[in-house]
Design an enzyme around this catalytic site. Structure first.
Site, PDB file in Angstrom:
ATOM      1  N   ASP A  40       5.322   6.007  -3.908  1.00 10.70           N
ATOM      2  CA  ASP A  40       4.034   5.371  -3.740  1.00 10.70           C
ATOM      3  C   ASP A  40       2.982   6.442  -4.525  1.00 10.70           C
ATOM      4  OD1 ASP A  40       2.561   3.366  -3.587  1.00 10.70           O
ATOM      5  OD2 ASP A  40       2.002   3.549  -1.509  1.00 10.70           O
TER       6      ASP A  40
ATOM      7  N   GLN B 261       2.792   2.652   4.556  1.00 10.88           N
ATOM      8  CA  GLN B 261       1.782   1.710   4.140  1.00 10.88           C
ATOM      9  C   GLN B 261       0.489   2.256   4.756  1.00 10.88           C
ATOM     10  OE1 GLN B 261       1.952  -1.169   2.741  1.00 10.88           O
ATOM     11  NE2 GLN B 261      -0.061  -1.049   2.888  1.00 10.88           N
TER      12      GLN B 261
ATOM     13  N   LYS C 158       6.366  -6.416   0.128  1.00 12.53           N
ATOM     14  CA  LYS C 158       6.989  -5.492  -0.745  1.00 12.53           C
ATOM     15  C   LYS C 158       8.682  -5.619  -0.240  1.00 12.53           C
ATOM     16  CE  LYS C 158       2.851  -2.338  -0.709  1.00 12.53           C
ATOM     17  NZ  LYS C 158       2.124  -1.371  -0.314  1.00 12.53           N
TER      18      LYS C 158
END
Ligand code: NAP
Length: 295
Positions: A120, A97, A54
């Site tokens: 996200d 994450q 990412k």
């Protein structure tokens, strides 16, 4: 039947090109940069790899990253970091994450991310707004799946779609997104007793399980479309949740090279969108202040 591959790499490339242009324009217009804060806790090797991928993708399009690599941490400690990032005007997006170590209340942490920085789309607030069809960032992987389907002009309205898996990051949000696009959605999970039949009736099957080749080619209806988000390692190879449907499916996403690249591109796209919206909001507030002062 000749099956056509839904090329996630090509879709991702086109999204990245768009993001790169928007980041360039953002810097030109506002003399400012776009920054994504990334947080990783513990030493899960897969998470480290994903974060690295990412960060690299951010670099490709000109998005800066501020990386937090945390050792063992508590829920309270992580929430403090999130709250600081929420208040920091130089941070446009926050990515945690997952999965987080077991001692951390993952959803509680996701829920602390300010909705305008939740690129996200994992907080309950973002999920709720998305499911209600309101303006919010959808989770990156399901949003990426929609982008793939749209890129290939696959009409979803009235289609029978079987989503296998109901996780909060993937199965549930993609089911909600497809419902919002007027598909008729069946959401299967580990307690579903009729999986083979449900898959067999579907025009589109979305695999979001994490079990290699659980969905058999022989279960599929002729011409079905298979979207495989599964990412499983077997004997040093990456395989999906479905057997390769070549010859039966009309379209399918390969593993790798299907859903994965578009997930990352979607994160980039959400980050530039967040930065643009935050600037617009700041400018609107300034205008309002000036107006009030003049009155
Ligand atoms: P997860 O949280 O483990 O959820 C798995 C889901 O599959 C659960 O809802 C579970 O049902 C269901 N399930 C398990 N066994 C089943 C069975 N035999 N029949 C039907 N349903 C079954 O996994 P996830 O995070 O959603 O990830 C799923 C897969 O997508 C993984 O391979 C992951 O690596 C991959 N993934 C890929 C990307 C990408 O960018 N490509 C991003 C995220 C995830 P219950 O709810 O009943 O337990």
């Amino acid at each position: 039947m000749k099956s056509e591959i839904l090329d996630g790499k090509a879709v991702a490339k086109s999204i990245e090109n768009d993001v790169r242009n928007r980041v360039y324009n953002f810097e030109e217009n506002y003399n400012d940069k776009v920054t994504l804060a990334t947080i990783i806790v513990g030493d899960n090797p897969a998470s480290k790899t994903y974060i690295k991928m990412k960060s690299k993708a951010c670099k490709r399009v000109g998005i800066y990253t501020q990386e937090y690599i945390l050792p063992a941490f508590t829920t309270e400690g992580l929430i403090k970091i999130i709250e600081t990032l929420n208040q920091d005007p130089t941070i446009n997006g926050i990515l945690i994450q997952h999965p987080l170590p077991r001692n951390i209340d993952e959803q509680q942490c996701f829920d602390k991310i300010a909705i305008e920085k939740d690129v996200d789309g994992l907080s309950a607030h973002s999920f709720g707004k998305m499911a209600f069809g309101e303006d919010a960032f959808g989770a990156a992987t399901p949003t990426g799946i929609i982008k793939i389907l749209d890129s290939y002009h696959i009409n979803l309205e009235g289609k029978k779609i079987c989503v296998v898996g109901r996780s909060p990051i993937l199965g549930k949000p993609i089911a909600a997104m497809l419902l919002n696009r007027n598909a008729t959605v069946t959401n299967c999970h580990s307690k579903t007793k009729t999986l083979k039949d449900e898959v067999g009736q579907a025009d589109i099957v979305v695999c979001a399980v994490g079990k290699s080749e659980l969905i058999k080619k022989s279960w599929l209806k002729d011409g079905a479309i298979v979207i495989d988000a599964g990412y499983n390692f077997v004997n040093g190879k990456t395989v999906g949740d479905a057997e390769n449907p070549e010859g039966i499916a009309s379209f399918y996403t390969p593993v790798p090279g299907g859903v994965g690249p578009v997930t990352i591109a979607t994160l980039l796209s959400n980050t530039i969108t967040a930065a643009e919206k935050q600037k617009e909001m700041q400018m609107q507030k300034q205008k309002e202040k000036q107006y009030i002062r003049r009155k």
